[in-house]
Write an enzyme that holds these catalytic residues in place. Structure first.
Site, short mmCIF file in Angstrom:
data_model
loop_
_atom_site.label_atom_id
_atom_site.label_comp_id
_atom_site.label_asym_id
_atom_site.label_seq_id
_atom_site.Cartn_x
_atom_site.Cartn_y
_atom_site.Cartn_z
CB ALA A 83 -0.91 0.00 1.23
CB THR A 131 10.32 2.33 -6.02
OG1 THR A 131 10.75 2.91 -7.25
CG2 THR A 131 10.48 3.42 -4.95
CG ASP A 132 13.95 1.72 -10.09
OD1 ASP A 132 12.98 2.46 -9.83
OD2 ASP A 132 14.24 1.39 -11.26
CD GLU A 133 10.31 6.25 -9.34
OE1 GLU A 133 10.15 7.42 -9.01
OE2 GLU A 133 9.50 5.61 -10.05
CE1 TYR A 157 6.10 5.93 -4.80
CE2 TYR A 157 7.79 6.12 -6.50
CZ TYR A 157 6.94 5.35 -5.73
OH TYR A 157 6.94 3.97 -5.89
CE LYS A 161 7.68 2.55 -1.79
NZ LYS A 161 6.58 1.66 -1.30
N PRO A 212 1.22 12.73 -24.20
CG PRO A 212 0.51 13.14 -22.00
CD PRO A 212 0.21 12.33 -23.22
#
Ligand code: NAD
Ligand code: TYD
Length: 350
Positions: A83, A131-133, A157, A161, A212
């Site tokens: 979540a 996440t890899d971010e 974001y 994380k 876009p």
């Protein structure tokens, strides 16, 4: 008999994880906890909703009293925590929502797990999906993110994380909570909410609307089929080392513009349009603020230690994904009109 809590199971990746676990492990009890935000959709799970080893609970991971009660009542053996608020563009306009769910919500779950399991951690596991971010942005050189790459998040974001990842590791180091983490690259596949690049482009191409592309379209992402992510989660949940982290990725880097051109080719073919028709919809727009240039994952640890590897070539996965969206017009219509948010009331609030 194991009882596993999967959070965010009504979302994109969570629904694939729930389906995999419910179908593969008839002897597990799977509880799907989801707040059903704009991104949560129980229509993703209609095929398994009536299975005897599956139950849906509507609830918010930030609600401390509710979460503590749930853990006390249910006596979970494991948690697979997906979540989250997940869209970078939304995090730029509303960072607090990301801090609430991704940071506060995660810590809330960690506390509940710690308290429920304090008598004996044996056989318990808290699996945090990340996440890899969190690793920041790579240059165009040959470097890949490994499990030891320093965290350097740039968007609200990825910062939220990263923060949640740190808390998960802190609960392991401080309280001995049995945890495992994974950091995955960009997913694509069925049930992906059409605010993200691939489903947005499919929907727009279908409806002859502009696609876009931020900036010049030269940003690079490493794409993984969502079913392969779910398979990796299964393997890591069951066989990952306590306290360890695994990178998951598709070994599949694409610039956004090349990816969209490929998607346009596939869509022309599927929709019986003349070649080159859909690509005319490509529209370059103002770049995303703080737009990370490149993400690319080294998943060799997961491949070497746990024997996982991606199952699909990208072009095959993209075709399957396009087919799913073309075959599931009602899902797309409900999601774009917001009608899916009524589904819960119809099914559960009679
Ligand atoms: P998603 O936005 O599709 O789904 C998120 C789910 O979480 C939704 O069902 C939503 O209703 C639920 N949720 C949100 N806030 C909640 C709250 N406060 N309480 C309870 N439920 C809540 O996201 P996704 O793309 O499926 O991502 C799932 C997880 O995987 C996230 O943790 C994300 O960071 C991570 N991840 C995603 C990707 C990707 O490419 N999508 C890649 C790597 C990691
Ligand atoms: P997205 O699907 O939002 O995932 P993430 O930001 O988590 O990687 O975006 C994927 C890439 O596509 C990213 O580089 C931003 C870009 N993008 C566009 O060019 N246009 C769009 O409309 C969107 C949503 C994303």
């Amino acid at each position: 008999m194991k009882k596993i809590l999967i959070t965010g199971g009504a979302g994109f990746i969570g629904s694939h994880v729930v389906r995999l676990f419910v179908s593969k492990y008839a002897d597990y009890q799977i509880v799907n906890l989801d707040a059903l935000t704009y991104a949560g959709n129980l229509e993703n799970l209609t095929d398994i909703a009536d299975k005897p080893n599956y139950r849906f609970v509507k609830g918010d991971i930030t609600d401390e009293a509710f979460i503590n009660q749930l853990f006390e009542n249910e006596q979970f053996d494991g948690v697979i925590h997906l979540a989250a608020e997940s869209h970078v563009d939304r995090s730029i306009t509303d960072p607090m929502a990301f801090i609430r769910t991704n940071v506060f919500g995660t810590v809330n779950l960690l506390n509940a797990a710690k308290n429920a399991w304090k008598a004996a951690y044996e056989g318990k596991r808290f699996y945090h999906i990340s996440t890899d971010e969190v690793y920041g942005a790579l240059d165009f050189d040959a470097t890949l993110f490994t499990e030891t790459t320093k965290y350097d998040p740039h968007s609200p974001y990825s910062a939220s994380k990263a923060s949640s990842d740190h808390f998960v590791r802190a609960y392991h180091d401080t309280y001995g909570l049995p945890i495992v983490l994974s950091n995955c690259s960009n997913n694509y596949g069925a049930n992906h909410f059409p605010e993200k690049l691939i489903p947005l482009a499919i929907n727009n191409i279908k409806n002859n609307r502009p696609i876009p592309i931020y900036g010049k379209g030269e940003n690079i992402r490493d794409w993984l089929w969502v079913n392969d992510h779910a398979r990796a989660i299964d393997v890591i949940f069951h066989n990952g080392k306590n306290g360890d982290t695994y990178n998951i990725g598709g070994i599949n880097e694409w610039t956004n513009i090349d990816l969209i051109r490929k998607l346009c080719e596939i869509m022309d073919k599927k929709l019986g349009r003349e070649a080159g028709n859909s690509a005319k919809l490509i529209t370059f727009v103002t770049d995303r603020a703080g737009h990370d240039l490149r993400y690319a994952i080294d998943s060799s640890k997961l491949q070497r230690e746990l024997g996982w590897k991606p199952s699909l070539q990208f072009e095959e996965g993209l075709e399957k994904t396009v087919d799913w969206y073309l075959d599931n017009q009602a899902w797309l219509d409900n999601v774009t009109s917001g009608a899916y948010q009524k589904y819960y009331e119809k099914q559960y609030n009679r």
